[in-house]
Design an enzyme around this catalytic site. Sequence first.
Site, PDB file in Angstrom:
ATOM      1  CB  THR A 173      -0.943  -0.004   1.220  1.00  0.00           C
ATOM      2  OG1 THR A 173      -1.897  -1.032   1.001  1.00  0.00           O
ATOM      3  CG2 THR A 173      -1.655   1.309   1.392  1.00  0.00           C
ATOM      4  CG  HIS A 197      -1.016  -7.087  -1.270  1.00  0.00           C
ATOM      5  ND1 HIS A 197      -0.159  -6.084  -0.915  1.00  0.00           N
ATOM      6  CD2 HIS A 197      -2.039  -7.030  -0.390  1.00  0.00           C
ATOM      7  CE1 HIS A 197      -0.659  -5.433   0.120  1.00  0.00           C
ATOM      8  NE2 HIS A 197      -1.802  -5.989   0.480  1.00  0.00           N
TER       9      HIS A 197
HETATM   10 ZN   LIG Z   1      -2.893  -5.047   1.954  1.00  0.00          ZN
END
Ligand SMILES: [Zn+2]
Length: 543
Positions: A76, A483
């Site tokens: 992020t 991720h």
């Molecule tokens: Zn995440």
Amino acid sequence: MACFKTSFAILGLLLLSSTAIAQQHPRLVVGITIDQMRYDYLYRFWEDMGETGFKRLLREGHVAHNGHYQYAPTFTGPGHASIYTGTSPVNNGIVGNEWYSRKEKKQVYCVEDQSANTVGSNSVEGKMSPRRLTTTTLTDQLELATNRRSKTVGVAIKDRGSILPAGFLSDGAYWYDKTNGQFITSDFYRKELPEWVNQFNARQLPAQYLEQPWTLLLPQERYEESLPDDRPFERPFSNTEKAVFPYDLKRISGIKRYGVGESPYNILLSTPHGNSLTLAFAKAAIEGEQMGQDNITDLLALSFSSTDYAGHQFGPHSMEIQDMYLRLDQELGEFLQYLDATIGLNNVVIFLTADHGAADAPGIAGPPAGYFDNGGFEMGLRKHLLAKFKKDPITHFINEQVYFTRPSGLEDWRVEAEVRNFAMNYPGVLDVISLKDFSKCTAEPTVCEKLRKGVMQGQSGDLYVQLMPGWISKYYEKGGTTHGSPYAYDTHVPILFFGWKIGHQDNYRRVWIEDIAPTVCALLKIATPSGCTGNPIEGVLKW
Ligand SMILES: [Zn+2]
């Protein structure tokens, strides 16, 4: 009569000149980042989406179907930084959400700043700033171009989703304080909250959302794109038995975790209410800052964080994720209508993307995917090196990167060789790659390139332990996904442009995330961010 004619002519001139001005610049840029949105979601949920949200952007806007992150690790912090700086961690310094800083000799968080103070609550959630960014952002460049007359605001549930897009010169970055349900900022941006933020907080929307259970938007049989509810590989809320609809949020948020009281406002993070709250705050910002009301372009950097919390908890194939996107689709449609009514969509540039994608849950995808035991790997590696060298030459293992202790009294090549000896026999490891010397990179060339762009010396590790495609941390064996990899499921995200002068086009060429900021700069005819390495996307600027 002559008088009438003259005033008509003047009126005509006025109309003409105001149209001419309106065409010079859009009044508002809205950047929308959807945390953990994979490209395929646009089409997987198509049948159940409305006509006014995502479908409208896809039908009327410029759609880059082959948009990818140009670097790894795909998290992020780096994602939001790359979207707004038009470059990669190698230039902008945001090499992870957290990493080990050699200079500070400690693990750091991408927006933490001990010299900053919370504005708007008594918690420490506001001790944040963009100071770890090493380049300007799109937002900064707009402020510079207009001599700070633009109104620019960052909004997200997550601090990093708001701060990294807002950059250094914005009028404010606001995020959600989960300890009390208030929107806050840091004194890096301002000494006190603007009145409109106080008024927003006084509405106490989070308390109202807790009263509303999370139910399915559509009849259950409409969720045939997802697995049935109540399956393994979804993570229930703390101390609840099953991850199943309907979620009585009031009750669940009242359950004590490990005997310790947690803020009830935490639970909104991974529900659709988090997105509703973000949008309500965004509208308050537009009104409070009078954005889009004159010919000086303003910018709203909006990031929806709840999609990521829910993805981590329930995984891409859950009804929870589908429901969250269907609800977001509805709200996106309402937001577009709101922008049209208040500013006019032909005066607004909207871009929509995501900060990273996500892997399918290996428990559902099955072989060749799997769960990598990070903890076991690190322990085993340290034990192996200790036996070999009679000391442990590793200081940190984070983001799948091994950081050597410096000085360790050992030559790097010897440590590297032993890390490799150990790692190559470990389940899920594909390769060990030097992050110091990419001429030795043995991975697939585009993977090498992505890793090289994701590294800043002094911040990143010495070696990267490359997992096999589809492998994620063992933590998610209990449910959900994650991720961070250089693989397509983490790099492939939507990139959409819509609004002011932008026509419909389906673009199937390869486009990189770093191309978004220079595209917006080209639309606005302003300078690109200081470290920008991307290029304007052809076709968006066609007029
Ligand atoms: Zn995440």
